[in-house]
Design an enzyme around this catalytic site. Structure first.
Site, PDB file in Angstrom:
ATOM      1  N   ARG D 260     -81.181   3.339 -16.339  1.00  0.00           N
ATOM      2  CA  ARG D 260     -81.281   1.883 -16.427  1.00  0.00           C
ATOM      3  C   ARG D 260     -82.692   1.573 -16.923  1.00  0.00           C
ATOM      4  NH1 ARG D 260     -81.961  -0.618 -10.938  1.00  0.00           N
ATOM      5  NH2 ARG D 260     -84.042  -0.998 -11.729  1.00  0.00           N
ATOM      6  N   HIS D 264     -82.835  -4.114 -12.518  1.00  0.00           N
ATOM      7  CA  HIS D 264     -81.442  -4.114 -12.044  1.00  0.00           C
ATOM      8  C   HIS D 264     -80.704  -5.335 -12.596  1.00  0.00           C
ATOM      9  CE1 HIS D 264     -77.935  -4.008  -9.521  1.00  0.00           C
ATOM     10  NE2 HIS D 264     -78.231  -5.193  -9.045  1.00  0.00           N
ATOM     11  N   TYR D 273     -90.873  -0.492  -7.267  1.00  0.00           N
ATOM     12  CA  TYR D 273     -90.313   0.737  -6.690  1.00  0.00           C
ATOM     13  C   TYR D 273     -90.236   1.927  -7.644  1.00  0.00           C
ATOM     14  CZ  TYR D 273     -86.089  -1.425  -8.700  1.00  0.00           C
ATOM     15  OH  TYR D 273     -85.190  -2.016  -9.536  1.00  0.00           O
TER      16      TYR D 273
HETATM   17  C1  TPP Z   1     -70.403  -4.326  -1.410  1.00  0.00           C
HETATM   18  C2  TPP Z   1     -71.691  -4.685  -2.052  1.00  0.00           C
HETATM   19  N1  TPP Z   1     -72.840  -4.442  -1.416  1.00  0.00           N
HETATM   20  C3  TPP Z   1     -74.025  -4.787  -1.976  1.00  0.00           C
HETATM   21  C4  TPP Z   1     -74.082  -5.379  -3.205  1.00  0.00           C
HETATM   22  C5  TPP Z   1     -75.426  -5.776  -3.797  1.00  0.00           C
HETATM   23  N2  TPP Z   1     -75.706  -4.953  -4.980  1.00  0.00           N
HETATM   24  C6  TPP Z   1     -75.426  -5.392  -6.216  1.00  0.00           C
HETATM   25  S1  TPP Z   1     -75.688  -4.217  -7.380  1.00  0.00           S
HETATM   26  C7  TPP Z   1     -76.222  -3.102  -6.222  1.00  0.00           C
HETATM   27  C8  TPP Z   1     -76.614  -1.732  -6.661  1.00  0.00           C
HETATM   28  C9  TPP Z   1     -75.538  -1.069  -7.445  1.00  0.00           C
HETATM   29  O1  TPP Z   1     -75.947   0.194  -7.868  1.00  0.00           O
HETATM   30  P1  TPP Z   1     -75.040   1.098  -8.789  1.00  0.00           P
HETATM   31  O2  TPP Z   1     -73.694   1.256  -8.186  1.00  0.00           O
HETATM   32  O3  TPP Z   1     -75.788   2.332  -9.083  1.00  0.00           O
HETATM   33  O4  TPP Z   1     -74.815   0.250 -10.134  1.00  0.00           O
HETATM   34  P2  TPP Z   1     -75.917  -0.252 -11.178  1.00  0.00           P
HETATM   35  O5  TPP Z   1     -76.297  -1.637 -10.763  1.00  0.00           O
HETATM   36  O6  TPP Z   1     -77.050   0.698 -11.141  1.00  0.00           O
HETATM   37  O7  TPP Z   1     -75.224  -0.282 -12.496  1.00  0.00           O
HETATM   38  C10 TPP Z   1     -76.191  -3.661  -4.953  1.00  0.00           C
HETATM   39  C11 TPP Z   1     -76.620  -2.988  -3.720  1.00  0.00           C
HETATM   40  C12 TPP Z   1     -72.857  -5.627  -3.846  1.00  0.00           C
HETATM   41  N3  TPP Z   1     -72.798  -6.224  -5.045  1.00  0.00           N
HETATM   42  N4  TPP Z   1     -71.692  -5.271  -3.269  1.00  0.00           N
END
Ligand code: TPP
Ligand code: TPP
Ligand code: MG
Ligand code: MG
Lengths: 367, 324, 324, 367
Positions: D260, D264, D273
């Site tokens: 990424r 985020h 971080y």
């Molecule tokens: C059930 C749930 N918990 C927390 C969140 C908050 N949240 C949004 S994106 C994220 C991180 C996601 O990481 P990843 O699966 O690696 O996907 P990326 O964003 O890196 O593409 C979090 C914790 C959420 N959307 N859904």
């Protein structure tokens, strides 16, 4: 002890076995174990006694003294083997079927009956024998165990945590999440899966298409399949996994390959979904018979010993029965007690109202 | 007295609690280095280490489930659910385990777990980031449910929640995180199950909690011009309720409007209305009216001003209460 | 007319629905060979095959999540949750996905998923097997919530639920599974969002649904002796409510008692009481009273007779309503 | 095409790569692929255009036109490679970051903006391009995809299903349950995990201690790690996995090892971080640069081509911007529409009451 190859011909090759169904000792390069005669006799006694407790509970249910019972029949070796591997400081998280583990921990069998009799939801003090409450919501205790193990880790204590669950439970999100937590935090926990081939009416194939113990590798920790009807092997494998956990080696998953010889619970009718042949085949692998055969063949015990154990079992069964019937029914105050630790206005109010209602009702009845 | 935002007040409260008791842990997604997406746990990992401020894997059931285990081992975990809409994967652990295990053990087990949930709308967020799920928890026996509305309360309430031996769902009004107020860092707060009358008045009682307290206060101020003297009660504790304060007020004013962001239908306001209608039957000059969200999923942000109760909708309800 | 138990009536309804529409599927734990732990799906797998009657892995989130996917592909899954207390692992899929996806798609997606839940107590079961979780779902916008109380309704309601394009939580009163009644297998039922007045009376209205309808009818019969003429309404649909039938009745009788097994606090009865108190303000001679479970986890079975509303507790509330 | 060994020296050995960061083609025994010049140019164009759309969206957010944006920067190859592997009949289930996949499916980029602008929660018709709605609750779409695939299976259709999720999502119970379902039912589904190394502020180590692609083996189906910044490899690997799914070979998990490059979301501040060096290292593995280098070195495209694509990208960016600003705000009726399919008395009543309120309010304001 002989070095013969295992004779359980249909046993999957990856199965760790130290005692064949015929009672022959087999060696294993990684999991050998030295047991004194006294130890083997003691394991035998445990197996017989927990089977007797279980039998008594089934009878009590049939006679209407329990609302339900989840029998451990056939799973005695998995439970006694793993249960006897625990030290006092270790903590065990059971499902609802670990009566054998409870026995090893020193929990009074009558305490287990409360839940099934409907006088409480568990009701023993989990700290008294480091044996957690029974958990009915499938798989949820796996996370509790890992959290507990993380606490042990933070305390720097010389202890491990073991958590029991079934083959069906491996499909729950919670169990898989617990694998992740355990792996990422290297928690001192042992996942002890009793694969008894059935989740109520669903055969193993509805939960997995590969052997369950392999699940662990996908999460980055070792998985081992042990003959769940072999108490020596269950003891050896669990002892090693617990030691690894205590030594900072992190989690292990143990799949105890066993069989639910009875119904899922006393409410269940297994003839609707499984064939009698299967049961017959597994009877030949009975966890108790093979220890008896081993003791007998090697002249480590005589008929007198076996008779004594049987007599002890009968006495225990009677005692359990007697004390089950004596279990006091809870009074209505038990509805409201212990819902919260600190005073809670709503519960207090409802308690008061309900007791006033009951009082009025009795007053009315007297008239 | 120190000026703090609500978010910072909780941060300070957490810090005090952690200093006071080494068993207090903070855990959740991104609570460590990042300090949480709202920075409520900012700096705590730096000062208390990774063993006490734990960045967890991304799974809410796992967070609550392991927190229960840690509590069984004697710890006092404070879990953060990143947004209100993400509490549902943890519903089973909260409802069947956290709430019920103390009774299951006949009191042998205490579960001093606090589940912090930033809640409510008004920040222009995408779906699942503006929910008000309190009714799911107020209906769950075995849980206490608290909602703070201002920095001073937030500071003491979080500490009291952590000190309490019962599991607590602790709602934080996310759109008020940046609201500032004077906070006395040494004074104790109200007991954790007490409501506070935040504005006195004799004409009508507004009952609110969390983000809606400020909205109701604004409505009360606006109504002053029209000669209406509105009492505003900040419930603070949703389960249990402080019925003494509530009934005294409504019996005096004879009118009551309940305000929350969650959908009205089967929402927590229903309990308030039902309970008050029973307790104040002979005192009510009008039915207890409810102002809240519609029986629809929380809308996209460009519609949230329509969805969220505001000063006008509160005053409209007050007018309707007076029309009886 | 055929005599059927309630359980068998649902079984027949499922069978009809499956015959009528090849897209209808049945899925859940043990629904196949075993026919479900209550035998409600008995024989269906034998007749419709394993592709249409699916024994699933043991995971409720998985059941609802894959049912959503099947519905997206044009199927109409009927999911069984084995017992009420095991619906919570599926809470996230139900609340954030099943309920909200149709709106999310602006109507492009329909999710005709029926979630069957045997609910309530009274069968002497162990923990988690006697819950009444309806309030968690009535508060969730996007879901319809239905509760059947008798064989004839059960037979038509399950079919109507399956035919409806909206997601539906379908409660089945487990302790009434063995109740028998005459069922006309050809007559259509009431529309799925209609309440039914099951007993006419002018003195007080009892509102109930699911297992409590029978209890209320028994109470009404008993009260006849005392000269009290009790009206009993079976809500059938909890969301939406048939407010026409309800308000007409309460405005006529002037008194209302709501009865359910779930805890009273923040339970569905609160919505009924709040709504009726508002709509019938000038007609009520007494506050709407609620009879239900206590604010405690469902107790061990030897205590359930204390916990569950029975004839006496219903009549006690009726007496109290008359005391105003 | 050369047979040189991969030069991405720090790339883990198990990584499938067909195009090095320097633009050298490498062969792979299992996953080789023949691409015409036109196809490569077209992939390049896709990569550039979706990066441009993404850039424009970030700018729109900065200017207050979007409430939020989740950038795909750095993940273009993973998305275009996998997206281009899909046939029309295949169905894709995205997270909230698959703007590149949406592009491949033919979804108008402006439609993606609605959710982030706050005018709707998604709002495209998933059936129009077989591209499901964005899903924000992490991991929940994995089960939808498996269910959908089970439907495809029942229909006997010649189609596969692909589901996208991140490294963080692999910790969710739902994702693991979806592995179980897929495995047990042999569902025609491809799990495409974009491991971009971060879940907001949490590095990969918080979700797993072994490579993610190995998770699949624990559930009994193949897992493959592909260079997620290599569009050729992503295309080849996904194409094979989809074909396997269609041919009844069941599920595959693909871990696209990527990064990424941005925050985020636009709400995030990654400097809190992660260290800048990491980003610099990954810049050298940019998914677009290597295709450009390949085209250039092999004289498959000249500067004119690159300029043309850039110009097209700029025009697209402008078009997206213009049409974003034209996106109509929903009126209050949108609160109530589509909550249910069939008429619903409660929603109807609330709609009516609210419109009466609004009307009265306006009438009042007029006074
Ligand atoms: C059930 C749930 N918990 C927390 C969140 C908050 N949240 C949004 S994106 C994220 C991180 C996601 O990481 P990843 O699966 O690696 O996907 P990326 O964003 O890196 O593409 C979090 C914790 C959420 N959307 N859904
Ligand atoms: C979450 C949840 N869903 C469903 C049930 C109902 N149920 C009780 S036991 C059981 C099967 C459990 O199978 P397994 O995990 O193999 O354990 P075993 O009973 O064979 O020891 C089911 C489905 C439950 N208790 N919890
Ligand atoms: Mg089993
Ligand atoms: Mg990621």
């Amino acid at each position: 002890m002989t070095a013969e190859a295992p004779r359980g011909a249909d046993a999957p090759p990856e199965l760790i076995q130290l005692l064949t169904p015929e009672g022959e000792r087999v060696e294993h390069p990684d999991y050998d174990i030295e047991l004194t005669t006294e130890e083997v006799r003691s394991l035998y006694r445990d197996l017989v006694l927990v089977r007797r407790i279980d039998l008594e509970a089934v009878a009590l249910q049939r006679q209407g003294e329990l609302g339900l019972w989840a029998s451990l029949l056939g799973q005695e070796a998995a439970q006694i083997g793993s249960g006897r591997a625990l030290t006092d400081a270790d903590m065990a998280f059971p499902t609802y079927r670990e009566h054998g583990v409870a026995w090893c921990r020193g929990v009074d069998p009558v305490k287990l009956l409360g839940l099934f009799r409907g006088v409480n939801h568990g009701g023993w003090d989990p700290y008294e024998h480091n044996f957690h409450l029974y958990t009915i919501v499938i798989g949820s205790q796996a996370l509790h165990a890992v959290g507990y193990a993380m606490g042990v880790q933070r305390d720097g204590a010389d202890a491990a945590t073991i958590v029991y669950f079934g083959d069906g439970a491996t499909s729950q999100g919670d169990v898989n999440e617990s694998f992740i937590w355990a792996s990422v935090f290297n928690a001192p926990v042992v996942f002890f899966c009793q694969n008894n081939q059935w989740a109520i009416s669903e055969p193993l194939e509805k939960q997995t298409r590969i052997p369950l113990y392999k699940r662990a590798s996908g999460f980055g920790f070792p998985g081992i399949r042990v003959d769940g009807n072999d108490v020596f092997a269950c003891l050896a494998v669990t002892r090693k996994a617990l030691a690894d956990a205590r030594n900072g080696q992190g989690p292990t998953m143990i799949e105890a390959f066993t069989y639910r010889m009875g119904a899922h619970t006393t409410s269940d009718d297994p003839t609707r979904y499984r064939v009698a042949d299967e049961l017959e085949a597994w009877k030949l692998k009975d966890p108790i018979e093979r220890v008896k055969a081993y003791l007998f063949k090697n002249q480590l015990a005589d008929q007198e010993f076996f008779d004594k154990v049987d007599a002890e079992a009968d006495a225990l069964g009677k005692d359990v029965r007697r004390r089950c019937l004596e279990l006091p029914d809870p009074g209505p105050e038990a509805l409201f007690d212990h819902v919260y630790g600190a005073p809670h206005a709503l519960v207090d109010e409802e308690r008061e109202q309900y007791f006033a209602y009951l009082a009025g009702f009795e007053a009315g009845a007297e008239r | 007295m120190t000026t703090l935002t609500l978010g910072k007040a909780i941060n300070e409260g957490l810090r005090r609690a952690m200093e006071e008791d080494p068993k207090v842990l903070v855990m959740g997604e991104d609570v460590g280095k990042l300090g949480g997406v709202f920075r409520v746990t900012d700096g705590l990992q730096k000062d208390f280490g990774e063993d006490r401020v734990i960045d967890t894997p991304l799974a809410e059931s796992g967070i609550i489930g392991t927190a229960i285990g840690l509590a069984l081992r004697g710890y006092r975990p404070v879990c953060e659910i990143q947004f209100d809409g993400f509490v549902f994967p943890a519903a089973d652990q909260i409802i069947t385990q956290l709430a019920k295990m103390p009774l299951r053990s006949l009191g042998a087990v205490k579960l001093p777990v606090v589940v912090r949930i930033p809640c409510g709308g008004g920040i222009g967020a995408v779906e699942h980031h503006s929910e008000s799920p309190e009714a799911y928890f107020t209906h769950t026996a075995g849980l206490r449910v608290m909602a703070c509305s201002n920095p001073a309360d937030a500071y003491t309430m979080i500490q009291d929640a952590i000190r309490c031996d019962d599991p607590i769902i602790f709602f934080e009004p996310k759109r008020r995180y940046w609201d500032k107020a004077e906070v006395d860092l040494t004074a104790p707060g109200l007991p954790l199950d007490r409501a506070r009358t935040v504005r006195h008045g004799d004409d009508v009682t507004l009952l609110a909690y969390g983000p809606m307290v400020k909205t109701c206060l604004a409505a009360a101020t606006a109504a002053e011009g029209e000669g209406r003297n509105i009492e505003v009660i900040d419930l603070r504790s949703l389960n249990p309720l402080d019925m003494g304060v509530i009934t005294e007020s409504v019996q005096r004013t004879g009118r009551c409007v309940v305000v929350h962001e969650a959908p009205v239908f089967s929402g927590f306001g229903a309990e308030l209305a039902a309970r008050i209608s029973e307790r104040c039957f002979y005192h009510l000059e009008a039915p207890v009216l409810r102002v809240g969200g519609f029986s629809t999923p929380y809308p996209p942000s460009r519609l949230e001003d329509h969805y969220l109760p505001d000063l006008d909708r509160v005053l409209d309800a007050v007018d309707r209460a007076f029309a009886y």
